[in-house]
Motif scaffolding. Structure first.
Motif, PDB file in Angstrom:
ATOM      1  N   UNK A 550       1.035  -1.175  -0.080  1.00 52.47           N
ATOM      2  CA  UNK A 550       0.297  -0.242   0.224  1.00 52.47           C
ATOM      3  C   UNK A 550       0.715   0.816  -0.522  1.00 52.47           C
ATOM      4  N   UNK A 551       0.287   2.287   0.161  1.00 54.08           N
ATOM      5  CA  UNK A 551       0.706   3.573  -0.004  1.00 54.08           C
ATOM      6  C   UNK A 551       0.822   4.386   1.124  1.00 54.08           C
ATOM      7  N   UNK A 676      -4.142   8.551   3.302  1.00 51.63           N
ATOM      8  CA  UNK A 676      -2.982   8.258   1.835  1.00 51.63           C
ATOM      9  C   UNK A 676      -2.530   7.093   1.590  1.00 51.63           C
ATOM     10  N   UNK A 677      -3.826   6.352   1.762  1.00 48.59           N
ATOM     11  CA  UNK A 677      -3.183   4.510   1.773  1.00 48.59           C
ATOM     12  C   UNK A 677      -4.427   4.742   0.218  1.00 48.59           C
ATOM     13  N   UNK A 678      -4.878   3.226   0.004  1.00 50.80           N
ATOM     14  CA  UNK A 678      -5.118   2.775  -1.653  1.00 50.80           C
ATOM     15  C   UNK A 678      -6.628   3.555  -1.571  1.00 50.80           C
ATOM     16  N   UNK A 709      -0.815  12.584  -3.230  1.00 50.39           N
ATOM     17  CA  UNK A 709      -1.362  11.517  -3.807  1.00 50.39           C
ATOM     18  C   UNK A 709      -1.644  10.659  -4.917  1.00 50.39           C
ATOM     19  N   UNK A 710      -1.186  11.838  -5.923  1.00 46.68           N
ATOM     20  CA  UNK A 710      -0.674  11.346  -7.647  1.00 46.68           C
ATOM     21  C   UNK A 710       1.245  11.257  -7.761  1.00 46.68           C
ATOM     22  N   UNK A 711       1.663  11.610  -6.187  1.00 48.84           N
ATOM     23  CA  UNK A 711       2.904  11.346  -6.446  1.00 48.84           C
ATOM     24  C   UNK A 711       3.297  10.377  -6.064  1.00 48.84           C
ATOM     25  N   UNK A 712       2.086   9.908  -4.463  1.00 50.31           N
ATOM     26  CA  UNK A 712       2.077   8.626  -4.210  1.00 50.31           C
ATOM     27  C   UNK A 712       2.119   7.290  -5.414  1.00 50.31           C
ATOM     28  N   UNK A 770       4.401   1.955  -0.026  1.00 49.94           N
ATOM     29  CA  UNK A 770       5.383   3.100  -0.830  1.00 49.94           C
ATOM     30  C   UNK A 770       4.980   4.372  -0.242  1.00 49.94           C
ATOM     31  N   UNK A 771       6.054   5.329   0.123  1.00 45.59           N
ATOM     32  CA  UNK A 771       5.907   6.604   0.489  1.00 45.59           C
ATOM     33  C   UNK A 771       6.722   7.563   0.221  1.00 45.59           C
TER      34      UNK A 771
END
Length: 902
Positions: A550-551, A676-678, A709-712, A770-771
């Motif tokens: 996940x992010x 900032x998760x899925x 969020x687009x970056x993540x 992913x962060x």
């Protein structure tokens, strides 16, 4: 014939390269030193280091960035509007306040208390009084004077808590259905969900309304005893009886870069004061600012950076030690590891010196590239030294009869180069092509910049390895030829190595390995088959696991232990609030807002937003519900009078003679949190979908969190793409250079197992996400053991010690690194990922590769025996040749014994 011709040309090229090195070794050494040292001096003189933060990950041409530009064009600057209307996170001080728990009565947590409210008002005065110095004009500024510079009062979200009206009504505070509390005298206001949190309690209370007669008032003035006041009537209404938390946010509006600098300086100063000096017996505060997390994490990383340097030094020491113990007193080349470290330093200086010459700023994460290239260079040095020791044994005299025979460098050097340089060339091309492609397709400036730097760095490192380090190797061979010990000048006797021949560790190990290989072939087939099957299952499971990663925008483990106040703030933010960033829906074109159908479309869009699981279903700001549309369109009063405070700047109105026209408008819903998760990322994509499906003209959603969020989402996408590009490019390059489909496929599968396996282990055992903190490391780590797998796949039957000593050195240094008290999150990720990659690589080159080799060779031998021509007396039977050239190329290894690899 074509393959043979290519191999001949390649061999001829390496032969000419060897002759050139032998003839001009000192000249090449001096020239490489002059060029690289010159560029290193340029680095020291022209270096420009830029601070790095998560804004470098923003997708500049993404949908959110384009929408932000359009909003700026429609509504103007957002630096003087309320927080929920802003399009970026500007300097601000956010304070969450709780009541100190009295251990005698632990349930006393209600903030609706006069003493608590007075303490908060005192805190507000203290915050306003904290001053900073402006070095440009030697002036001092506090919060009030900073606001006065731009000629407006700064926004204080939740300033209703500081008003006299709240102080008066706090003990009997009426519940407002809209959630908006407003003081008409001072303009102070606040949203209940913001200033009280989500856990405040409401009760139905009977509110007495009393009147006093004039006679009773006179008696009161005289001080005479009086009866209870006469109650005229009572009413029942909802009141707020319990509030566990208060929150106030001091925003700093900025108009230029100088004001931004002053605002950032002020928020850092006040945060330091509140964390280090502020004390209260009644309340506990958890403050945060726009730069608090990045400042805390960055400072911790810089403070613990020397530990990483110590770990790298320990790694070099062990690599040098293991290289030096190979061979005897005459053939040992342990000092070549020092030449390798110098080669790395020269390549580093040349790379970043070249960037400095072109005035390209260097960012802090560049240190990660140096760390990766250092491991790659150490592996290459170890492979060269290992091949040197294996080859030179064939040219050393074994008896006193030929002890005077000199070593032929022109035979040794080409053999060393042919057994190492083609594999290094292939891995260099793979890295350069992979990261060049990633740099071209990546919309993020940081990964594009990092990828191009890796391309330049690995190219210069290969050039210096082919010049500086190769010259050192040639000079070493010349000294060995003249029977001089290492770099010392004294000459050894001709029969020295005859007298000094002794039983070496490598011989002992070879005998033990030979003994171990005398095992029943059936058992070996079962064992190797099991290992091959296990590797296939491992790859499948790893791919499945990494697809579940996940992010995250923030995790508690990002912060060090000493950041207790900031952790408390983030914990309170997640536990006590259901409010996150606000999403604005913008209608950029005029339309008929009096049309019931259009109004229904707006309400439907808001309802779709509220129905998302990631959204706060209790919050919405729709100006149609707050304002009198008829008054807005027909009144001649200024717009600031026609609209309530929470709808200011939400409408762009063009006034005409008879009726105003709404040229653009916006309304709001809100995220539940900032994980900032899925779910949060999917909610963002759903907002885009709902807007596209709506009939409202050109409507689009925007939130400043969409940029992140687009970056993540892009980070997760690029990690997957990098894995795919790395293994695919490896397959293509190895197939083209070595013309072996089987070897290319073998390298492809093992590299896939290495990359996916390490990510799967991090996810399975450490809950990897992913962060922004770990993304750049995940971007550079896939190529660390690329040389190892390529060289080992083409030399399966040879000794693995040249690879294992580097892996062992890395594991030892990582274990020592674990003894330090390290709190920086990225350093933990680096340590864990390197441990998993080292262990998986060790298993692959020592067990999986030999097992696949044994299985394939066994199958080919069986097929060859089955297809042997059977003698026949029938002349009509035609024996066809066996077409097995390509597959045989897979398992052909000169000077090797298949059993030695198992």
């Amino acid at each position: 014939m074509g393959i043979i011709s290519v191999q001949e040309k390649t061999n001829k090229f390496w032969d000419n390269y060897s002759k050139f090195l032998i003839r001009f070794s000192w000249i090449i050494l001096i020239l490489s030193l002059i060029i690289t040292v010159g560029l290193t001096i340029c680095l020291l003189c022209l270096i420009q280091i830029r601070q790095f933060d998560q804004t470098d990950f923003i997708v500049r041409n993404g949908r959110a960035s384009k929408n932000a530009q359009l909003i700026n064009k429609i509504f103007g600057s957002d630096k003087d509007v309320r927080t929920h209307q802003q399009m970026d996170l500007y300097p601000a001080l956010d304070v969450i306040i709780k009541r100190k728990i009295n251990h005698e009565n632990i349930n006393e947590t209600n903030m609706l208390n006069n003493q608590i409210i007075e303490e908060i008002r005192s805190l507000d005065k203290l915050i306003h009084s904290i001053q900073i110095n402006d070095v440009n004009n030697s002036k001092q500024y506090n919060y009030t004077s900073l606001c006065a510079i731009i000629n407006r009062a700064c926004m204080i979200d939740g300033n209703y808590l500081l008003s006299d009206k709240f102080h008066k009504d706090a003990l009997n505070l009426r519940y407002v259905e809209s959630g908006i509390y407003f003081d008409s005298l001072t303009g102070a206001n606040g949203l209940a969900s913001f200033i009280f949190g989500k856990d405040y309690k409401i009760i139905n209370a009977t509110v007495p309304e009393v009147d006093y007669d004039e006679e009773e008032d006179e008696e009161e003035e005289k001080g005479e005893p009086e009866d209870l006041p006469v109650v005229k009537h009572t009413s029942s209404e909802k009141t707020i009886s319990y509030v566990p938390i208060f929150r106030i946010r001091y925003s700093l509006n900025i108009s230029n870069d100088h004001m931004r600098h002053l605002s950032t300086q002020w928020e850092r100063e006040v945060l330091h004061y509140l964390n280090e000096k502020y004390q209260s017996n009644l309340i506990e505060i958890s403050p945060s600012t726009s730069t608090a997390i990045t400042d805390t994490v960055g400072k911790q990383a810089r403070d613990e950076g020397p530990f990483m340097a110590i770990m790298l030094l320990i790694f070099f020491i062990f690599v040098g030690f293991f290289i030096s113990i190979q061979g005897n007193f005459h053939t040992s080349v342990g000092y070549l590891s020092i030449c390798g470290v110098l080669n790395l330093a020269l390549a580093t200086g040349a790379t970043f010196g070249l960037l400095s010459v072109f005035k390209i700023q260097i960012i802090e994460p560049m240190a990660l590239i140096i760390f990766v290239v250092a491991i790659i260079e150490s592996m290459r040095i170890s492979i060269v030294c290992g091949e040197y020791h294996q080859i030179i044994k064939e040219y050393l005299p074994v008896s006193s009869i030929n002890a005077s025979t000199k070593i032929d460098i022109e035979k040794i050097l080409p053999s060393i180069i042919k057994s190492t340089r083609p594999y290094f060339l292939s891995s260099t091309l793979i890295i350069m092509i992979t990261y060049a492609i990633m740099s071209i397709i990546s919309p993020m400036s940081c990964t594009r910049y990092l990828g191009l730097t890796i391309v330049l760095y690995i190219f210069i490192e290969y050039i210096t390895h082919c010049t500086f380090f190769a010259s050192c190797l040639v000079i070493t061979l010349k000294r060995i030829k003249s029977r001089r010990h290492c770099l010392f000048c004294h000459q050894l006797p001709n029969d020295y190595y005859i007298k000094d021949r002794r039983k070496s560790l490598s011989k002992t190990l070879n005998k033990q390995v030979t003994t171990l290989t005398n095992v029943d072939p059936i058992f070996k087939k079962i064992f190797t088959g099991f290992l091959c099957l296990l590797s296939v299952i491992f790859i499948i499971c790893s791919i499945w696991l990494i697809s579940s990663i996940d992010t995250r925008l923030y995790e508690d483990k990002f912060l060090p232990k000493n950041a207790s106040s900031l952790k408390s703030y983030m914990r309170a933010h997640f536990e006590n609030y259901d409010i996150g960033p606000v999403i604005m829906f913008v209608i950029p074109k005029p339309m008929n807002y009096e049309n019931k159908k259009n109004q229904l479309l707006i309400h439907n869009l808001v309802a779709q937003c509220l129905n998302e699981t990631a959204m706060n279903n209790k919050f919405k700001l729709v100006w149609l519900e707050q304002e009198d549309l008829h008054d807005v369109l027909t009144s001649r009063n200024p717009l600031s009078v026609r609209l309530t405070p929470y709808s200011q700047n939400d409408l762009v109105i063009s006034d005409k003679k008879n009726k105003s026209v709404i040229k653009a408008s916006r309304f709001f819903c809100q995220y539940r949190s900032t994980k900032g998760d899925r779910n949060d990322l999917q909610a963002m994509y759903n907002m885009y979908t709902y807007a596209e499906q709506s009939s409202l003209p050109s409507i689009f959603p925007y939130s400043f969190i969409f940029l992140h969020y687009e970056s993540l989402a892009q980070i997760r996408r690029e990690v997957y793409l990098l894995t795919i590009f790395t293994v695919t490019t490896t397959f293509l390059i190895t197939f083209v250079i070595f013309l072996s489909f089987g070897k290319a496929l073998l390298i492809f599968t093992n590299l896939l197992a290495l990359l996916t396996g390490s990510l799967a282990c991090l996810y399975l055992f450490h809950n990897l996400t992913f962060n922004f903190a770990n993304s750049l490391w995940l971007f550079v780590i896939p190529v660390i053991f690329l040389d190892t797998l390529i060289h080992a796949s083409f030399n399966i039957t040879k000794s693995k010690w040249k690879y294992n000593r580097v892996i062992l050195s890395l594991l030892i240094s990582l274990c020592i690194f674990s003894l330090f008290s390290i709190e920086t999150y990225i350093y933990h990720v680096i340590r864990q990922s390197l441990i998993y990659q080292s262990i998986i690589c060790f298993i692959l080159i020592n067990f999986i590769l030999p097992s696949w080799y044994y299985i394939i060779e066994t199958v080919l031998k069986k097929n060859k025996n089955d297809r042997q021509p059977v003698p026949t007396e029938n002349p009509d039977v035609i024996q066809l040749p066996v077409a097995g050239t390509e597959i045989q190329n897979l398992v052909y290894e000169p000077n090797g014994n298949m059993n030695n690899s198992i």
